[in-house]
Structures are given as C-alpha cells and as structure tokens.
Design a protein around this motif. Structure first.
Motif: not given
Length: 214
Positions: A104-108, A160-168, A170-178, A125-127
């Motif tokens: 979607l054009k509203v995607s980051a 689980a975070l991939v299934a929620r649609g997070l990018s790499n 965003e997942i890294g920020a949530k799990l505190h990894v690169s 990859l899907i929004s």
C-alpha cells in the motif's frame, strides 16, 4: 547494481519512490512511466530487475502488466504492485498472476526497500495491513498446530512478528537486535520450514498459534 522502473500516473508518487530507492547504493532507477503502455515498453526495452507498478493507470493497468511480464520469462523482471486500493481481490489476483509483492502507498519507506530486496531473493512481501487481514481470514475455523520444536524461542518470536506484518527493522527494534540479525533468523526459519517464503512463514505462524506470543 539493480535496475528498477517505476510506473505510476502521479508525479509525486514516482518522485517519492525515486527518492527512497535512489538512497540505496545498490539500486538504480533506470526509467519512469506515467501509464501502463509506457511501462510495458520500458520493461521490454530496459529489462529491469524490478518494476514498481500502480494498479490503476491509463492504458494497461498494473495487473495486466503482471500477467504480461509473467508470460514473458525472458524479461526476468519482478513486479511489485503498489497501490492505494486495499482490496482482497486485487491482492489475490496480483499474487496469483505472478507479482512479487503487494504494497500500500501508505507503507513505511523502509518496507518499499525490503519489498524490492525480497523480490530479488525470490520472495513476496505484502503490506502488513493486507497480510494480517488475509491471514486472520485464512486462519478462521482452523485448530492451531503445534509450533515446530526445531525452532528456537527467539525464532518463534521472530516468526510471530513476521505474521503481524512487521518489517525486519521493526522486529529488530522490538526485540532489541539489529535488522541483520532478524534477517538471519528469518532465513533460518524459512530453511527449517522447508525453504518457504516470508508470506508462508506468516501463514504457518498463524496456524501454529504463535501470533499471541508477543
């Protein structure tokens, strides 16, 4: 360098995509088109690695471009559909006919870059907004499966975070990894599940009941 063509009938959209992708040292915008006919001509002439195509354009629409390019394997061009129209029918048709992504054009902006890289790697990859809705519907009425015991706890968190649609990122920020560490985890998960795509990882995580983990 990876050659990219952008097709959209709005000048500002093309400008925005060009700014995001041109900032990547390995991506080059080799052409732009404001209608589907011009996009088709550019793809046949330039044979880019990736085409970003809007669905609704004058002339040939984005879905027809997907079909034509899929029917011409000598072009070896991956098509990522980018649109404002968040409709399940468009997603289904695009992916069925061979699209390598649906955004979607509203995607980051970062997701646009990830979509291009995923397409180059042979994934789709899907929004997030589209992925979660489709997978929730797909999972309705199904009994959750047991999570694969070969996945580590961290890999299950990533799935689980991939299934929620997070990018790499965003997942890294949530799990505190690169993001690189996340990319490695995703690659390991894919391999353990049978060398599947990111979308299939998401579907498996929903079926396995992992989405409620985080």
């Amino acid at each position: 360098m990876t050659d990219v063509v952008i097709a959209d009938d709005h000048d500002m959209v093309r400008h925005g995509f060009r700014m995001v992708l041109s900032a990547q040292p390995d991506l080059t915008i080799v052409g732009e088109a404001s209608n589907g006919n011009a996009a088709w001509d550019l793809v046949r002439r330039l044979r880019p690695a990736v085409l970003l195509a809007d669905i609704r354009m004058p002339g040939i629409d984005g879905l027809e471009l997907v079909r034509r390019i899929a029917a011409a394997p000598e072009l070896d061009t991956r098509v990522i559909v980018v649109t404002t129209f968040n409709e399940d029918e468009y997603v289904t048709r695009a992916l069925r006919d061979g699209a390598s992504g649906f955004l979607l054009k509203v995607s980051a902006p970062g997701l646009l870059v990830e979509a291009v890289r995923a397409a180059l790697a042979g994934n789709a990859l899907i929004s997030p907004e589209v992925t979660v809705r489709l997978l929730e519907r797909f999972n309705t009425g199904r009994e959750p499966l047991q999570a694969d015991p070969s996945l580590t706890p961290r890999e299950r968190d990533v799935a689980a975070l991939v299934a929620r649609g997070l990018s790499n990122e965003e997942i890294g920020a949530k799990l505190h990894v690169s993001p690189g560490t996340v990319k490695t985890h995703v690659a390991h998960i894919s391999l353990k599940l049978g060398n599947v795509t990111r979308v299939r990882i998401a579907a498996w995580a929903w079926e396995s009941g992992l989405v409620s983990r985080l």
